[in-house]
Design an enzyme around this catalytic site. Structure first.
Site, PDB file in Angstrom:
ATOM      1  CD  GLU A  84      -2.989  -1.278   2.176  1.00 25.02           C
ATOM      2  OE1 GLU A  84      -4.181  -1.467   1.892  1.00 25.02           O
ATOM      3  OE2 GLU A  84      -2.580  -1.206   3.343  1.00 25.02           O
ATOM      4  CB  ALA A 122      -8.173  -4.297  12.550  1.00 27.10           C
TER       5      ALA A 122
END
Lengths: 430, 430
Positions: free
Chosen positions: A173, A318
């Site tokens: 990313e 997460a």
């Protein structure tokens, strides 16, 4: 008759796991103290967008105590935990005071790790905190500014070379976004250099990028990166990081900006307990997420290693931390009711990574997506998981601007020394 | 026949004055170099909202070079100017290189001043840069965090005392906003302290707050501040700032957070020229804004002092700097055409200051407003003057949230040492 003392839960760490524990304990007859070294929760999956000037810090971070303002039984403390007093049932803090617990939840996360070469850190910062993100943002933007002023071609070329070490989701990313920053956002902004000539090099020790994804998505990700102008170097373990650049394969790649996305090391929670860990310092916990021999102590998230379905370790992402936090809250509530709860079972909901505009990969297990559709799902999912309507609106507006005008609003060089201080030209930040 | 070299304009400083000069030179046959020590333009009138956690830095700051991306004749340089070589017609930069000019525009602004007591600065930071704003924000938020952990009542009281020195617009706006932060935004966030008990003290050496405004508006502003819980101390010159607090009238007011809003000092541009200045170091310029004896050098904004209508000095505010920038561009264009232009005339469009929610004062000259209507006009005017649709939308959304939910999104403690480092408890920042 005396009032019975309520069960005291101390949660250390306000990341995804700690936050979910506190959220899910709402309504339980407990007093909760949430301790963190920082005053804010960070939405880690978008931290790289702060580092690449796409988002502002306040768009992906929320003050912890504001999140629990309506929960009078929750006390938030900005403090550093220095250990665990197992015998006394106490958590000592950095100023000598301590917190008594009946149940302790350790959700202390991880830092980046340099495979025993911590001396590389000044030259190759990693990305875990808001300060990390603004440090990396400053370095990237300053490199272009320095290049604009530089006459020596070799120095200019080193300034315009950006190396990302590690091709996991964060590395991919970062590389994709830096490429877009150089090739589109900045393309008309300089007069002496052409930002489009910047080299963005993604170095990976392993065989492919996004190693945790199915092979076809890895291939798509690599090709997408290459079409954005990222040089992907696979099977290239890094053997040194210096002020000059990155060493691999016996060669030094001259680069003034190196970003570390290659490894993590668990926080020192295991050391506090003297409990067994894996090679990355992650606590080995029991199937109910308690520490062996200490049913009153839970450890969750990046602090621990635990086996998931099919014998694979639960990933350090997460959703896994949130599921573990929810499990802990459920088990605490069950115990208070004199009941028990089944062990923790991880449900993998899918893996998402964005590579660039209209380019993303998603692996839901039952279906794999890539390209524009995956990118839209990625965007909607990330906005959905932000906290509050305000952050969602503002991130959506910023993304709309980036998407339509290629303008990144958070291109501010701040923090640290004044921009023209010679020391910022060296490898050491802060 | 050789190509004739284009007229070279060097603009030093990307504040309101410098930016307007470059903007208004669009279409002129000139090559422009804009030099600034920072990479961004700041919307100064809202900087106090960053310092008080209402807005994020990227909402009131724009990268300078992005503003001129579509103007190929404009080169933006992130560099520090070290002087002016009058004989050579050159501006030397911090790394030994220099910029040749045919016309030089000095728009270097001002810093806060401590009346010769620069040793007060570490204890009482002022508000001019984004770093100043995040430093003040960190101090304000850390004071509440520290107080929550503090057992000693005297120390706790000093932590919960916020002193603002100087009751001009910045001081008034800071005091009002800190009062709202303590009394509404933070009111449910702590368990051991009551943020509403915080003392906010506005200390002013003169006879009234907002001395530049008509007396009835000053009185309204003082009463509004008092109704927000601000203690206003007039005729109280400060004689010392230490780690313990502020000294005035022979007494020390114990306060851990002191913010300086009492005076400014012009940037060193006058020193570069060896030209006469007023007591605050501001260059005395001719009616056409040129430096005496140097028609090729203009100086504008907070760098200069010049007489306005009715013999009063032109105020150091954004509209004045912009008008001066426009005048300089007009005169440069006229000269290139072999013509002349009338001297600079300042048109005062009005003075606006916000005190708190639904409370503001406006002096248009022909009409004076206060209260809710003034507050709405203040808000609309400030949003209007922001750059770009994105910033306007996002600031509007943030204000809507503050107004309806009392939540301030930018309550992040970042930058500098880690939050629990003992050195942040001392007076010295960075």
């Amino acid at each position: 008759m005396t009032a019975r003392r309520r069960h005291r839960v101390v949660v250390v760490g306000g990341g995804f796991g700690g936050l979910e524990t506190v959220n899910r304990l709402a309504g339980a007859s407990v007093d909760i103290t949430l301790v963190d070294q920082r005053n804010h929760h960070i939405f880690q999956p978008l931290l790289y967008q702060v580092a690449t000037a796409s988002l502002a810090t306040s768009e992906i971070a929320w003050p912890l105590r504001a999140l629990f303002r309506d929960r009078p039984e929750v006390t938030t403390l900005l403090a550093a935990v220095t250990g665990v007093d197992l015998a006394g049932g106490r958590v000592p803090l950095d100023r000598g005071e301590s917190l008594d617990y009946d149940t302790l939840v350790l959700a202390t996360g991880a830092r980046h790790a340099y495979f025993g070469h911590e001396e590389w850190e000044p030259f190759a910062p990693g990305l875990k905190t808001l300060e990390d993100a603004t440090t990396i943002r400053r370095r990237i933007l300053m490199a272009f500014e320095e290049a604009e002023r530089e006459d020596d071609p070799a120095t200019r070329s080193a300034l315009l070379t950006f190396v990302i070490v590690g091709a996991g989701p964060t590395g991919v990313e970062l590389a994709g976004t830096i490429a877009e920053l150089a090739r589109t956002t900045l393309k008309s902004d300089f007069r002496r250099i052409d930002p489009r000539s910047a080299r963005i090099v993604l170095i990976e020790a392993g065989l492919r990028v996004l190693a945790g994804y199915p092979e076809d998505l890895s291939t798509y990700a690599r090709r997408s990166l290459e079409s954005l102008g990222v040089e992907v170097e696979l099977l290239a373990p890094v053997t040194g990081c210096t002020g000059e650049g990155v060493v691999h394969g016996g060669r030094t790649l001259a680069a003034r900006t190196v970003i570390w996305a290659a490894g993590v090391k668990a926080s020192p929670a295991a050391g506090w307990l003297g409990a067994p860990t894996d090679a990355s310092g992650r606590l080995k916990v029991l199937p109910d997420l308690t520490v062996p021999g200490h049913p009153e102590i839970f450890a969750i998230g990046d602090t621990v290693t635990i086996e998931g379905p099919a014998g694979k370790p639960v990933p350090g992402i997460a959703p896994a931390a949130k599921q573990q936090g929810a499990h802990v809250a459920r088990l605490i509530k069950a115990r208070l009711a004199g009941a028990s709860a089944p062990p923790f079972v991880y449900h993998h909901q899918g893996s998402l990574a964005q590579i660039g505009k209209q380019r993303a990969v998603i692996d839901f297990g039952w279906i794999r997506l890539r390209g524009a559709l995956a990118w839209w799902i990625w965007g909607v999912a990330h906005i959905y998981f932000l906290i509050g309507v305000r952050a969602r609106l503002i991130v959506a507006i910023n993304w709309l601007w980036i998407h339509t005008l290629d303008q990144r609003s958070a291109r501010l060089i701040t923090q640290g020394q004044p921009p023209v201080d010679p020391s910022t030209r060296k490898g050491v930040a802060r």
